[in-house]
Design a protein around this motif. Structure first.
Motif, PDB file in Angstrom:
ATOM      1  N   LEU A 159       0.825  -1.201   0.000  1.00  9.55           N
ATOM      2  CA  LEU A 159       0.000   0.000   0.000  1.00  9.55           C
ATOM      3  C   LEU A 159       0.862   1.254   0.000  1.00  9.55           C
ATOM      4  CD1 LEU A 159      -2.727  -0.930   2.654  1.00  9.55           C
ATOM      5  CD2 LEU A 159      -2.901  -1.088   0.172  1.00  9.55           C
ATOM      6  N   LYS A 160       0.417   2.261  -0.737  1.00  5.84           N
ATOM      7  CA  LYS A 160       1.044   3.575  -0.674  1.00  5.84           C
ATOM      8  C   LYS A 160       0.368   4.343   0.455  1.00  5.84           C
ATOM      9  CE  LYS A 160       2.145   3.989  -5.616  1.00  5.84           C
ATOM     10  NZ  LYS A 160       1.922   4.800  -6.845  1.00  5.84           N
ATOM     11  N   ARG A 161       1.109   4.538   1.559  1.00  6.92           N
ATOM     12  CA  ARG A 161       0.516   5.111   2.763  1.00  6.92           C
ATOM     13  C   ARG A 161       0.771   6.611   2.904  1.00  6.92           C
ATOM     14  NH1 ARG A 161      -0.970   0.843   6.194  1.00  6.92           N
ATOM     15  NH2 ARG A 161      -0.167  -1.162   5.536  1.00  6.92           N
ATOM     16  N   ASP A 162       1.649   7.149   2.062  1.00  2.01           N
ATOM     17  CA  ASP A 162       1.983   8.564   2.178  1.00  2.01           C
ATOM     18  C   ASP A 162       0.781   9.437   1.821  1.00  2.01           C
ATOM     19  OD1 ASP A 162       4.536   7.849   2.844  1.00  2.01           O
ATOM     20  OD2 ASP A 162       5.341   8.136   0.815  1.00  2.01           O
ATOM     21  N   GLY A 163       0.506  10.413   2.699  1.00  2.05           N
ATOM     22  CA  GLY A 163      -0.507  11.410   2.401  1.00  2.05           C
ATOM     23  C   GLY A 163      -1.942  10.978   2.606  1.00  2.05           C
ATOM     24  N   ILE A 164      -2.185   9.786   3.176  1.00  2.00           N
ATOM     25  CA  ILE A 164      -3.569   9.372   3.407  1.00  2.00           C
ATOM     26  C   ILE A 164      -3.901   9.470   4.891  1.00  2.00           C
ATOM     27  CG2 ILE A 164      -3.604   7.830   1.410  1.00  2.00           C
ATOM     28  CD1 ILE A 164      -3.296   5.481   3.318  1.00  2.00           C
ATOM     29  N   GLU A 165      -5.163   9.697   5.180  1.00  2.63           N
ATOM     30  CA  GLU A 165      -5.614   9.802   6.569  1.00  2.63           C
ATOM     31  C   GLU A 165      -5.525   8.436   7.232  1.00  2.63           C
ATOM     32  OE1 GLU A 165      -9.591  11.169   9.098  1.00  2.63           O
ATOM     33  OE2 GLU A 165      -9.555  11.302   6.900  1.00  2.63           O
ATOM     34  N   THR A 166      -5.091   8.441   8.492  1.00  6.92           N
ATOM     35  CA  THR A 166      -4.900   7.179   9.199  1.00  6.92           C
ATOM     36  C   THR A 166      -5.650   7.162  10.531  1.00  6.92           C
ATOM     37  OG1 THR A 166      -2.889   7.996  10.274  1.00  6.92           O
ATOM     38  CG2 THR A 166      -2.623   6.812   8.177  1.00  6.92           C
ATOM     39  N   LYS A 167      -5.763   5.971  11.108  1.00  3.33           N
ATOM     40  CA  LYS A 167      -6.398   5.779  12.407  1.00  3.33           C
ATOM     41  C   LYS A 167      -5.829   4.517  13.034  1.00  3.33           C
ATOM     42  CE  LYS A 167     -10.198   3.048  10.471  1.00  3.33           C
ATOM     43  NZ  LYS A 167     -11.674   2.915  10.324  1.00  3.33           N
ATOM     44  N   MET A 168      -6.146   4.297  14.309  1.00  2.00           N
ATOM     45  CA  MET A 168      -5.766   3.036  14.938  1.00  2.00           C
ATOM     46  C   MET A 168      -6.626   1.914  14.376  1.00  2.00           C
ATOM     47  SD  MET A 168      -5.827   1.806  18.971  1.00  2.00           S
ATOM     48  CE  MET A 168      -4.617   3.000  19.534  1.00  2.00           C
ATOM     49  N   ASN A 169      -6.008   0.795  14.089  1.00  2.00           N
ATOM     50  CA  ASN A 169      -6.750  -0.366  13.632  1.00  2.00           C
ATOM     51  C   ASN A 169      -7.909  -0.653  14.589  1.00  2.00           C
ATOM     52  OD1 ASN A 169      -7.254  -2.945  12.279  1.00  2.00           O
ATOM     53  ND2 ASN A 169      -6.301  -3.879  14.071  1.00  2.00           N
ATOM     54  N   PRO A 170      -9.156  -0.700  14.099  1.00  6.83           N
ATOM     55  CA  PRO A 170     -10.313  -0.835  15.010  1.00  6.83           C
ATOM     56  C   PRO A 170     -10.229  -2.029  15.953  1.00  6.83           C
ATOM     57  CG  PRO A 170     -11.051  -0.241  12.813  1.00  6.83           C
ATOM     58  CD  PRO A 170      -9.580  -0.506  12.709  1.00  6.83           C
ATOM     59  N   TYR A 171      -9.714  -3.166  15.495  1.00 10.91           N
ATOM     60  CA  TYR A 171      -9.636  -4.338  16.375  1.00 10.91           C
ATOM     61  C   TYR A 171      -8.671  -4.111  17.534  1.00 10.91           C
ATOM     62  CZ  TYR A 171     -12.234  -7.082  12.929  1.00 10.91           C
ATOM     63  OH  TYR A 171     -13.198  -7.568  12.088  1.00 10.91           O
ATOM     64  N   ASP A 172      -7.696  -3.217  17.359  1.00 11.78           N
ATOM     65  CA  ASP A 172      -6.741  -2.941  18.433  1.00 11.78           C
ATOM     66  C   ASP A 172      -7.395  -2.210  19.602  1.00 11.78           C
ATOM     67  OD1 ASP A 172      -4.935  -4.088  16.737  1.00 11.78           O
ATOM     68  OD2 ASP A 172      -4.041  -2.182  16.083  1.00 11.78           O
TER      69      ASP A 172
ATOM     70  N   LYS B 216      -7.854  -9.090  16.785  1.00 12.21           N
ATOM     71  CA  LYS B 216      -8.041 -10.286  15.951  1.00 12.21           C
ATOM     72  C   LYS B 216      -7.274 -10.197  14.640  1.00 12.21           C
ATOM     73  CE  LYS B 216     -11.773 -12.424  13.252  1.00 12.21           C
ATOM     74  NZ  LYS B 216     -13.221 -12.330  12.953  1.00 12.21           N
ATOM     75  N   GLN B 217      -7.308  -9.027  13.998  1.00  4.31           N
ATOM     76  CA  GLN B 217      -6.654  -8.833  12.707  1.00  4.31           C
ATOM     77  C   GLN B 217      -6.585  -7.340  12.429  1.00  4.31           C
ATOM     78  OE1 GLN B 217      -9.903 -11.086  10.911  1.00  4.31           O
ATOM     79  NE2 GLN B 217     -10.273  -9.367   9.512  1.00  4.31           N
ATOM     80  N   THR B 218      -5.980  -6.972  11.303  1.00  4.12           N
ATOM     81  CA  THR B 218      -5.959  -5.571  10.904  1.00  4.12           C
ATOM     82  C   THR B 218      -6.870  -5.379   9.702  1.00  4.12           C
ATOM     83  OG1 THR B 218      -4.039  -5.888   9.464  1.00  4.12           O
ATOM     84  CG2 THR B 218      -3.615  -5.232  11.743  1.00  4.12           C
ATOM     85  N   THR B 219      -7.408  -4.179   9.571  1.00  4.03           N
ATOM     86  CA  THR B 219      -8.351  -3.932   8.487  1.00  4.03           C
ATOM     87  C   THR B 219      -7.672  -3.720   7.143  1.00  4.03           C
ATOM     88  OG1 THR B 219      -8.359  -1.572   9.078  1.00  4.03           O
ATOM     89  CG2 THR B 219     -10.107  -2.953  10.001  1.00  4.03           C
ATOM     90  N   ASP B 220      -6.347  -3.516   7.125  1.00  8.39           N
ATOM     91  CA  ASP B 220      -5.661  -3.347   5.843  1.00  8.39           C
ATOM     92  C   ASP B 220      -5.043  -4.638   5.329  1.00  8.39           C
ATOM     93  OD1 ASP B 220      -3.698  -3.482   7.764  1.00  8.39           O
ATOM     94  OD2 ASP B 220      -2.483  -1.848   6.967  1.00  8.39           O
ATOM     95  N   GLY B 221      -4.963  -5.650   6.189  1.00  7.10           N
ATOM     96  CA  GLY B 221      -4.383  -6.915   5.765  1.00  7.10           C
ATOM     97  C   GLY B 221      -5.352  -8.080   5.892  1.00  7.10           C
ATOM     98  N   ASP B 222      -6.108  -8.105   7.006  1.00  6.31           N
ATOM     99  CA  ASP B 222      -7.133  -9.121   7.251  1.00  6.31           C
ATOM    100  C   ASP B 222      -6.588 -10.550   7.279  1.00  6.31           C
ATOM    101  OD1 ASP B 222      -9.324  -7.398   7.543  1.00  6.31           O
ATOM    102  OD2 ASP B 222      -9.627  -7.257   5.389  1.00  6.31           O
ATOM    103  N   THR B 223      -5.311 -10.719   7.604  1.00  2.67           N
ATOM    104  CA  THR B 223      -4.762 -12.080   7.615  1.00  2.67           C
ATOM    105  C   THR B 223      -4.967 -12.788   8.945  1.00  2.67           C
ATOM    106  OG1 THR B 223      -2.571 -11.374   8.355  1.00  2.67           O
ATOM    107  CG2 THR B 223      -2.982 -11.373   5.976  1.00  2.67           C
TER     108      THR B 223
END
Length: 250
Positions: A25-38, A118-125
């Motif tokens: 993923l290209k993460r530069d310049g995008i809005e971020t947040k804490m992974n909801p499951y965390d 449980k998992q992350t929303t950007d990977g879901d593994t």
């Protein structure tokens, strides 16, 4: 007692671009947040702290800007932060990520419990938590839906195994991954954020992780590679039948 909560900074939008060469993923310049499951892992740590008086560490891997997710964890009640950041970590798959974070956790003295969402929303593994436990050589339980009890020796938890539920006692040191809904997460507190403004954040590079094997990190240390990521096309066709129900269902 020391608890480590693993958190991740993830995109706050589904509109992300993928590097066509590396497949990451290209993460530069995008809005971020804490992974909801965390958030559920953080709340579980807070509930265990009420019972045991534990100290809560949070750890993440990412660019220097990932300090923001540690500050968010402080606003939720965490005590101390650890940031693994180095260009050598970039492009890691789940195995390299698990190894790197486990190496960072080894820099924290006397860790009793590691908590992951449980998992992350950007990977879901849903693989990083169990793989970290394997790297660290400690027992783990995934899919934890309920914390039944906690003391300074062990946890008693309920685990969702799809067809059945299991209740297990797991002694420290150990790792668990928690499901959404184990507790209702509290919102970040402005007062806690102000009070925690000076909470320590330890920055660790690859060279500072004493036990780390450089051949097992980053893109070069990742045995799996993403060949292609694309947005699936949607082809929706609607068929409408008019007439008696029995004939339409036939």
């Amino acid at each position: 007692m020391n608890i480590v909560v693993c958190v991740k900074q993830v995109p706050a939008t589904q509109k992300v671009e993928v590097d066509p060469v590396t497949g990451v993923l290209k993460r530069d310049g995008i809005e971020t947040k804490m992974n909801p499951y965390d958030l559920y892992a953080m709340e579980t740590a807070l509930q265990i702290r009420k019972k045991t008086g534990a100290k809560i560490h949070v750890i993440t891997m990412g660019p220097p800007a990932a300090k923001a997710v540690l500050q968010e964890a402080f606003a939720l009640g965490a005590d101390e932060g650890w940031l693994l950041t180095d260009r050598k970590f970039a492009g890691a798959d789940v195995l390299a990520t698990s190894y790197t974070i486990a190496s960072g956790i080894r820099q924290i003295d006397h860790v009793d419990l590691i908590l992951c969402g449980k998992q992350t929303t950007d990977g879901d593994t849903a693989q990083v938590g169990p793989e970290m436990a394997e790297v660290l050589g400690i027992p783990h339980i995934s899919w934890v839906t309920e914390l039944i009890d906690a003391d300074d020796q062990a946890l008693i938890v309920k685990q969702d195994l799809t067809e059945v539920e299991a209740v297990a006692r797991i002694p420290y040191p150990c790792l668990i991954t928690v499901e959404k809904g184990i507790f209702q997460p509290n919102l970040p507190s402005y007062k806690r954020a102000k009070e925690a403004a000076d909470n320590p954040i330890h920055t660790l590079s690859a060279a500072q992780c004493r036990t780390l094997d450089p051949s097992r990190i980053g893109l070069s240390g990742s045995p799996t590679q993403v060949e292609r990521i694309f947005t699936p096309t949607h082809d929706v066709k609607t068929l409408r039948r008019v007439g008696p129900e029995a004939e339409s269902a036939a």
